[in-house]
Each structure stands twice: as C-alpha cells, then as structure tokens.
Design an enzyme around this catalytic site. Structure first.
Site, short mmCIF file in Angstrom:
data_model
loop_
_atom_site.label_atom_id
_atom_site.label_comp_id
_atom_site.label_asym_id
_atom_site.label_seq_id
_atom_site.Cartn_x
_atom_site.Cartn_y
_atom_site.Cartn_z
N SER A 72 -28.34 128.06 -54.74
CA SER A 72 -27.72 127.15 -55.62
C SER A 72 -28.74 127.00 -56.93
CB SER A 72 -26.88 126.18 -54.90
OG SER A 72 -26.69 125.08 -56.02
N ASP A 93 -38.19 129.87 -37.20
CA ASP A 93 -39.07 128.77 -37.50
C ASP A 93 -39.36 127.56 -36.74
OD1 ASP A 93 -36.50 128.29 -38.50
OD2 ASP A 93 -36.86 127.55 -40.16
N CYS A 122 -28.20 122.84 -39.26
CA CYS A 122 -27.74 122.54 -37.64
C CYS A 122 -27.25 121.18 -37.90
CB CYS A 122 -29.00 122.81 -36.99
SG CYS A 122 -29.59 124.38 -36.61
N ASN A 145 -32.92 120.48 -38.05
CA ASN A 145 -31.95 120.94 -38.88
C ASN A 145 -32.79 121.33 -40.33
OD1 ASN A 145 -29.82 121.40 -40.78
ND2 ASN A 145 -29.80 118.79 -40.86
N ALA A 180 -26.85 129.48 -36.55
CA ALA A 180 -28.01 130.62 -36.41
C ALA A 180 -28.23 131.33 -37.67
CB ALA A 180 -27.70 131.51 -35.15
N VAL A 181 -29.56 131.40 -38.26
CA VAL A 181 -29.70 132.12 -39.35
C VAL A 181 -31.06 132.93 -39.29
CG1 VAL A 181 -30.63 131.53 -41.76
CG2 VAL A 181 -28.99 129.93 -40.81
#
Length: 618
Positions: A380, A106, A2, A81, A56-57
């Site tokens: 990654s 979370d 975010c 964030n 949004a995750v």
C-alpha cells in the site's frame, strides 16, 4: 501476519493449575482467529503462557508458532506478528556466530537475533512486528513493537498477572476483565478520537506498547523503554543527491517487501503514492517473469454524484486506468454499496474494539474481504503524505501559529457535540492540550534552528507520531479482520528518519507539493499521474448514505435507553442534521467531515452496547 496473546505470572506457578490456565490462554488466542486462520497453538510453562494464530506467508510448512528453541540449556519461546525485511542479512550474521536453522521463516531468525543480542536486538530489525519472547536465561518476558506502530500490541495488569495481546478483545476475554471507560477514556474518544494518545488503550487499565518501544517483565514488574526515536541531524546533501537517496531507500524498501511465499498484490488508487509503489513493484516482478496484480476501490454510482472540489479535485478511475495500461497489471475494480458501507460500520467496531474512522474504516474492511479472496499479501502507498508533506496543513499558516493538532483544529465542534453535563464533567480541552505538550517535549531539534524550522519539525513529528499511526492502526485492523497482510514501504524506518532531516524547501521544491518524491520517481509514472493533484482516499458522495446515517442517529437520539443518548447534545445534533450537508467542517483530518461524525457517533453507541462498556465518571 498473525495474532498473539498470553499472560505471565511470577507469583503463582501457572503449572499448579495447568488445565484452567491452558483454557484461558486458548480462549484469549482464539479471539484472534481472523488474524491467523492457518494454524493455532498454545504454550505454557511455570511463569508464561502464550497463544498464536498464524497467517502463513513465509515457509508455510515449518514456521508454526509458538516456536521453541533450546540454547545452552535454556529455553526460549516466541510468539510473533509481523514480517522482517532484512531476514537474510540477519541470518548470515547469526550463522557466522554459530547458530543453525531448521526453517526459512523469519520467526526463527527473530528468535535467534534476540538470543544473540538480547535487548539490543530491536535496533537490528527492519520490518513490521510485535512479539513476545520467554527468556529462559533471565526468567522474564521481552516484548517489542516496530518503530512506527504498524503492528499492534496491547497489555494490562489484572489478577496479579501481566496480560498481552495483538488486539484488546483478547485481553477482555480474560476471566473477570471488564470493559470500563473513565473520564480520560471519554476524553480520548471525544477529544482526540479516532486517534489515540501514544500508549493509551482507552479502556481503563489497558495500555499499548508504544511504537519504537520494548518492554521487559519479570518478578520485579515491568520496564518500558524506547529503542528508537526520530533524531535531528544536519542535512548536508544537495537536492540532486537527496533525490537519489530517496529513490534508493524507497526502491530498496519495495524490493524487500515483495518477498512472499503466497499471492501478493498492490493497491492502486491512481494517485502518486500508490502508483509509484505499483510501478516499482511491477518492474521488479517482471524481471522474475511475473505479472503484478492490482486493486482499486470505488462506490456504487459515485460518478453520478461526484463534484470536483479543492479537497477532491478529480475522480480516481481515469488515473487508475492510465496506470493499469502503463503497467499491464492484472487489475480488479472493487465496489461498495451504501448499504454495505453502512453495515460494515458495525463490523469495523468489532475489528478495532473501539469506534474508529467511520466509513473510512468500514470501506477498507469491505474491500479487504474482496482482496483476500485471491491474495494474502498487499503493498500500500500509506504514509507518503505524512513524511513528504502532502497534507494541506503542512502549508497552513494558521497551524504554524496555533499550537494544536493540525487535523483537529476546530475543537469547538467536538465540544458542541457533547451533552452539557458531560461537557462540564470532562476536562476535554485540558486533556487534549496536555497530550499535545507531551508530544512536543519529545521532538528532537538542532540547536541553531530558526523558530520556523523548529515548527516544521514539530509538524512533521506530529504527523508521524499521531496521524500516521492512526492510519496504520486502521489499515492493520480493517485488513487483518479478513486475514489480509498489508505492507507499507513508505513506513520504512530508514526512509522516515532520513526525511525527518530533509529541509522543507526540498520536499516542496519549486512550490510543488511532494516534489522530492515526484522527482525521485519521475521515470516510473506517466506525466498525467506524476503531476496529479492530491486526491484523498475515496469516499461516497451518494446522498443516500448520509440519509442512512441521519435516520439511524435520529432513532438513537430519540431512545433514552441508548447509551449515546446520555453523552451527546441532542438539540445541537438535531439542528445540524436538519441543515444542509457540511462536507467542509472536519471532525478529523480531510476524510471525516460532518457525515462521518454522524457515523462515528453511531459507532460509539454500538461499541458501548456490544462491549457492555461500563462508564465510571465519578
């Protein structure tokens, strides 16, 4: 991920001018729309205003921010964030203390963790984060950043207010806040850039919460303090035990970081680091009946111009294909043309608010756009070389003797680029030396260590506190420009703290680079990939790209109205551009040689114009 922004004022009630202050807060927050395109909102009370742009995750329907909770009659508000990877453990502990939850995100867990543990809360977190919390009990604001700076957090004192934001552009959106660069800002750009000194925002009056730091702001001012530092401890495990320990820590980090309520993928270059991340992730997802999606990058016609060297011993694509076949992943190849790479240099400046790693930045920005079309979260292999000793300078005898930053040891090159008058004005060498010494003063040793062991610790610390944070900053800004969240399992703080104390002979076991990592995951990778020599992030070898850079830079140097014209040595650069390409003369690390230095200067010129930077050099 975010974007967060806001300000606090403990002298003039914000509610006395409610609508103007709301508009200021909204203006700051909306500069971060790219970081969070899914939802936007603001909050304001007497002393605190904040804005949140949400990507949004987890729990997309109920996790909106700013998030407010009332506990014992006191209001707490968070803008956040990041991602927590130990959410369930924290939630269970909080439930046992009597807290109840209305979401599965979370954010709520983080807010209650702060309420329950106050300033001890950051030590309990496993994740990547930057956040600000209004504390209604103490009547102040608590800010915090993750241990290795994966997520950014800048701040400034201006107009008798404390401003904060995920990116500098939001701070510059505050009315009257100018983009000013002084002598030491130019020292950052030309002496250390694209790296930045810990805590430095480059612009005059703009700072950054350092990695592993928290801050508390109230009517008496600001107090910043570290809640995490790398600590020297005796390593007592055998090599075999260390291999198993590394395997557990990294596998656990990958498993935790696969949690997502939106589409997830991995980056796959065909190197050891990204391949083992992808392999472990694929294995874990298969147990859930899912197939891993993977992405790799290259440049148009790169195979045609590629020439093997000790720096870049092989192309990635053959190894990528080996891994795709082994994993049966849903793979996508993304390509970038020279013209796209060049144009993205300017987008990269706007994404970062500063000149950066040139085409290393712009290519990632371009590729992130392609990934975002189908995925929102990506894993990654970043950070493995810094903690396992993969870079050549870990074995460079000169670096053991020379007290300097290993990735910028050719300091004279940087001085030659400057206009003689600017070079005389800037205390460039002294500034760089002072930042190096400040870093050395923070290194933790064991009292009985030999000089060479101490130097190995110093090099490890330099890599995690400087080089790694530069790459993480680049990764965040270039991917979040498209609203793509990138997670980095190798940056798990448990793994990095553990490896800080693992002897170099373990990491370089049997004289093989990163042997410890290879041995820990030998059964996850085909032999051809497992023993592949390090090959850095891909770059274009097409001569057309350097021609584009030279043409643009020459036009800038020939125009006295361009801001760069007064800062650089035109004669030196003209001679350099008329000479054969020098890919072996590094500006920064392995990825930024002379062509990338041209691109860096082009970015500086564009940045000075676009941000209307005012130079104060007197």
């Amino acid at each position: 991920m975010c974007g967060i922004a806001g300000f606090c004022d403990f002298h003039r009630p914000l509610t006395d001018h409610l609508i103007p202050n709301q508009k200021i807060c909204e203006t700051m927050g909306k500069t971060l729309h790219h970081r969070g395109p899914d939802h936007f909102d603001t909050y304001l009370n007497k002393n605190f205003a904040c804005a949140h742009a949400r990507l949004a995750v987890i729990d997309p329907d109920r996790g909106a921010q700013p998030m407010r909770r009332i506990v014992d009659g006191k209001e707490y508000v968070i803008v956040y964030n990041g991602e927590l990877y130990n959410t369930q453990e924290l939630k269970s502990e909080l439930i046992s203390k009597g807290y109840s939850f209305t979401t599965s995100c979370d954010t709520e867990v983080l807010l209650y963790t702060y309420i329950a543990f106050q300033e001890a809360a950051p030590e309990k977190l496993n994740g990547i984060y930057s956040f600000a919390i209004w504390d209604g009990l103490r009547q102040g604001v608590f800010l915090c950043r993750d241990r290795f700076g994966v997520k950014p957090l800048f701040y400034s004192f201006f107009d008798n207010r404390f401003l904060f934001a995920s990116e500098i552009k939001a701070i510059l959106a505050y009315p009257g806040k100018e983009a000013v660069i002084g002598i030491y800002g130019l020292c950052e750009i030309f002496g250390l850039g694209p790296a930045r000194s810990p805590g430095c925002g480059v612009y005059q009056g703009i700072h950054e919460i350092q990695p592993g730091y928290a801050a508390y702001i109230d009517y008496s001012g600001i107090r910043c303090y570290p809640y995490f530092t790398l600590t020297a401890k005796e390593h007592t495990e055998t090599y075999e035990q260390t291999v198993e320990h590394v395997r557990f820590l990294l596998t656990d980090a990958i498993k935790r970081q696969l949690v997502s309520d939106v589409p997830l993928c991995t980056l796959l270059s065909g190197g050891v680091d990204s391949s083992l991340i992808s392999s472990v992730a694929s294995s874990l997802l298969k147990k859930e009946g899912k197939r891993l999606s993977t992405y790799s990058f290259d440049y148009v016609d790169n195979t045609k111009y590629f020439k093997a060297s000790s720096f870049q011993p092989s192309e990635d694509r053959p190894y990528v294909q080996i891994m795709v076949n082994a994993l049966n992943s849903d793979h996508t190849y993304l390509y970038c043309s020279n013209q796209e790479l060049y144009q993205c240099l300017f987008e990269a400046v706007r994404a970062k608010d500063l000149p950066g790693m040139a085409d290393v930045d712009s290519s990632m920005l371009h590729f992130a756009k392609g990934i975002k079309q189908h995925h929102t979260v990506c894993l990654s292999g970043e950070c493995a070389d810094e903690i396992f000793g993969g870079y050549p300078w870990f074995r460079d005898e000169e670096i053991y003797q020379k007290k300097t930053f290993p990735w910028s040891k050719n300091f004279s090159f940087r001085q030659e680029v400057l206009h003689p008058e600017i070079a005389a004005l800037l205390p460039l060498e002294e500034y760089v030396a002072s930042q190096y010494e400040k870093t050395m003063a923070r290194v933790s040793y064991l009292p009985e260590e030999s000089p060479i062991k101490k130097r190995q610790r110093e090099i490890s610390y330099l890599n995690t506190s400087w080089f790694m944070t530069t790459l993480l900053d680049r990764k965040d800004r270039m991917t979040m420009a498209s609203g793509l969240e990138v997670r980095v399992p190798f940056a798990d703080h448990r793994l990095i703290q553990y490896l800080y104390n693992v002897p170099w002979e373990y990491k370089y076991h049997n004289q093989e680079v990163k042997a410890l990592l290879r041995d820990a995951f030998c059964d996850y990778l085909p032999d051809a990939v497992l023993h592949r020599k390090k090959s850095p992030y891909p770059k274009t070898y097409h001569p057309e790209y350097e021609t584009l850079l030279k043409t643009q830079l020459k036009a800038i140097l020939d125009n006295s109205a361009e801001p760069l014209h007064k800062l650089v040595n035109q004669n030196y650069l003209t001679t350099l551009m008329n000479s054969p390409a020098d890919l072996g003369k590094p500006w920064f690390g392995q990825l930024m040689a002379v062509p990338q230095m041209y691109a860096y200067l082009i970015e500086i010129n564009d940045w000075l114009k676009t941000y209307q930077v005012r130079l104060e050099l007197s």
